[in-house]
Design a protein around this motif. Structure first.
Motif, short mmCIF file in Angstrom:
data_model
loop_
_atom_site.label_atom_id
_atom_site.label_comp_id
_atom_site.label_asym_id
_atom_site.label_seq_id
_atom_site.Cartn_x
_atom_site.Cartn_y
_atom_site.Cartn_z
N TYR A 74 39.96 -14.43 10.48
CA TYR A 74 38.78 -13.61 10.17
C TYR A 74 39.22 -12.26 9.61
O TYR A 74 38.66 -11.77 8.63
N ARG A 113 40.36 -12.12 5.82
CA ARG A 113 39.48 -12.48 4.71
C ARG A 113 39.61 -11.45 3.59
O ARG A 113 39.66 -10.24 3.83
N GLY A 172 38.24 -21.66 1.61
CA GLY A 172 37.95 -20.37 1.00
C GLY A 172 36.52 -20.13 0.56
O GLY A 172 36.26 -19.16 -0.16
N SER A 194 35.48 -16.91 2.27
CA SER A 194 36.34 -15.84 1.75
C SER A 194 35.92 -15.44 0.35
O SER A 194 35.89 -14.25 0.00
N TYR A 249 32.79 -13.30 0.50
CA TYR A 249 33.08 -11.93 0.94
C TYR A 249 33.80 -11.15 -0.16
O TYR A 249 33.56 -9.95 -0.34
N ARG A 272 42.32 -21.37 7.02
CA ARG A 272 41.98 -21.00 8.39
C ARG A 272 42.96 -21.63 9.38
O ARG A 272 43.42 -20.99 10.33
#
Length: 429
Positions: free
Chosen positions: A8, A11, A52, A55, A58, A196
């Motif tokens: 986390y 990211r 992803g 990710s 974000y 992850r």
């Protein structure tokens, strides 16, 4: 922040921090250039877990500087969607990331879709399921981009691992960690393209390792123990599971034993013996068919043995069945013939059953004209057995040809008999 999982914390904040997916978001792609120029289109991101999707959302948010809200479709209701709508009214535009968008219900859609359509809400939806199967068409029609992300390569994961080891703020850079290049590569190779999983494995091995004079030393045996506990990627009954089934069948059909073994192994590690067995039995008749009629019973016997044995031993008879199917002669003529006949019926090409084929097991059948049937067993023809030159199809379908033999294996003999019998029929005038 250090209490949050490493995956986390790591990211990406900007598009340039994305590892992999260069064909989708690389510096030369239209999407990258659009976002850098201030235009973020609504889009769907589709792919397996850990590759992803979140990710990327974000990173887009960090690069575009739009107000950003992240929701999960399984846990969000009309209230949360209305809050997003209100935010867009105050700020002019909001970037909404909606995870598991295939769970989007109609009430959420009715509240949100008009605002996505007018551009006040930019929607980025993420799903592990095929959006053309599982995402509502109303959502798809409002997303100008549908991007399928691919599993990361080992080199992509290695980049992430090195970044996590050296990042002093978000990663493990404040610790002194003795980890070899080979150990880092083992983490990358063992993570099956899942970022992850790779970062979680790295965090786990660092947390479980001993310290000597302030140095965390990664032990090979400990790392191997943690690697062995990693599950196979792919959710049972998700899109990836069905992709594995498809890849197995296509590899068998293509006679590639090694590829078939690879996909069979993945499927069995997922543990759904019933689904795998069902697909293997279908393959025996769909792809091998009458070119090698013995394969069907062989595969059924293998499946029955697998059911009695259970996993992991079930892999042995199933592997035998797959090898036999891969290297067998192949024909799809039987399944193509039945599909052609079904298609003909659906197209309205039906007719009256010839009178001599209708049921005669009752008094009065002859009065209705149900007579004239010739019993083939009474008229033997060579070593073939009984055959009578009479019509079986309805009169208006006499020229229909559904079966087209494939000259492979045992079917070569059957094709010869078929053509001979067809020639005999032409003599009936």
């Amino acid at each position: 922040m250090q209490n949050e999982p490493l995956a986390y914390r790591m990211r990406p904040h900007k598009l340039d921090e994305i590892a992999g997916q260069q064909d989708i978001i690389g510096v030369n792609t239209p999407l990258y250039k659009m976002i850098l120029n201030g235009h973020v289109p609504s889009m769907l991101l589709y792919g397996e877990p850990g590759i992803g999707k979140t990710s990327l959302a974000y990173a887009i948010a960090g690069t575009s500087n739009l107000p950003f809200i992240a929701l999960n479709a399984t846990r969000s209701g009309k209230k949360e969607i209305e809050e997003v709508v209100n935010e867009s009214r105050m700020t002019g535009k909001v970037l909404l990331f909606l995870d598991e968008i295939h769970r989007f219900n109609k009430l959420q859609q009715d509240t949100l879709l008009p605002h996505v359509e007018n551009g006040s809400i930019v929607l980025i939806g993420a799903t592990t399921e095929n959006p053309f199967h599982d995402v509502n068409p109303a959502i798809r029609s409002r997303c100008g981009e549908i991007k399928q992300l691919k599993r990361l390569t080992a080199d992509d994961l290695l980049t992430l691992i090195k970044r996590a080891l050296t990042d002093n703020k978000r990663g493990l850079g404040r610790q002194t960690i003795q980890i070899s290049q080979e150990q880092q590569m083992k983490i990358a190779d063992s993570s099956n393209g899942d970022a992850r999983k790779a970062l979680t494995l790295l965090e786990s091995v660092v947390s479980a390792s001993d310290e000597e004079d302030g140095v965390t030393i990664i032990d090979d045996a400990l790392l191997q123990n943690l690697v062995d506990r990693i599950g196979v990627f792919g959710d049972k009954k998700g899109s990836h599971f069905y992709n594995l089934l498809s890849a197995l069948q296509k590899s068998v059909r293509g006679s590639d034993v090694n590829a078939a073994m690879y996909y069979l192994a993945h499927l069995l590690e997922n543990g759904d013996l019933v689904a795998v067995s069902r697909r293997l039995l279908v393959m025996a008749y769909e792809d091998i068919g009458v070119a090698n009629p013995s394969v069907g019973p062989h595969v059924l016997a293998s499946i029955q043995a697998a059911e009695r044995l259970g996993l992991p031993e079930a892999r042995i008879p199933l592997a035998s069945a797959v090898v036999e199917m891969c290297l067998s002669e192949k024909s799809n003529s039987a399944y193509k013939a039945i599909d052609a006949a079904i298609a003909s019926i659906h197209a309205g090409k039906v007719g009256e059953i010839p009178s001599h084929l209708k049921d005669t097991h009752y008094v009065g059948a002859a009065t209705l004209g149900h007579e004239g049937y010739v019993y083939p067993h009474n008229t033997p023809i060579g070593s073939f057995g009984g055959w009578a030159n009479q019509t079986y199809l309805p009169d208006n379908l006499l020229k229909s040809k559904f079966y087209k033999p494939v000259l492979a294996g045992e079917e070569k003999k059957l094709a010869g008999i078929y053509e001979k019998l067809e020639s005999f029929k032409q003599k009936k005038k």
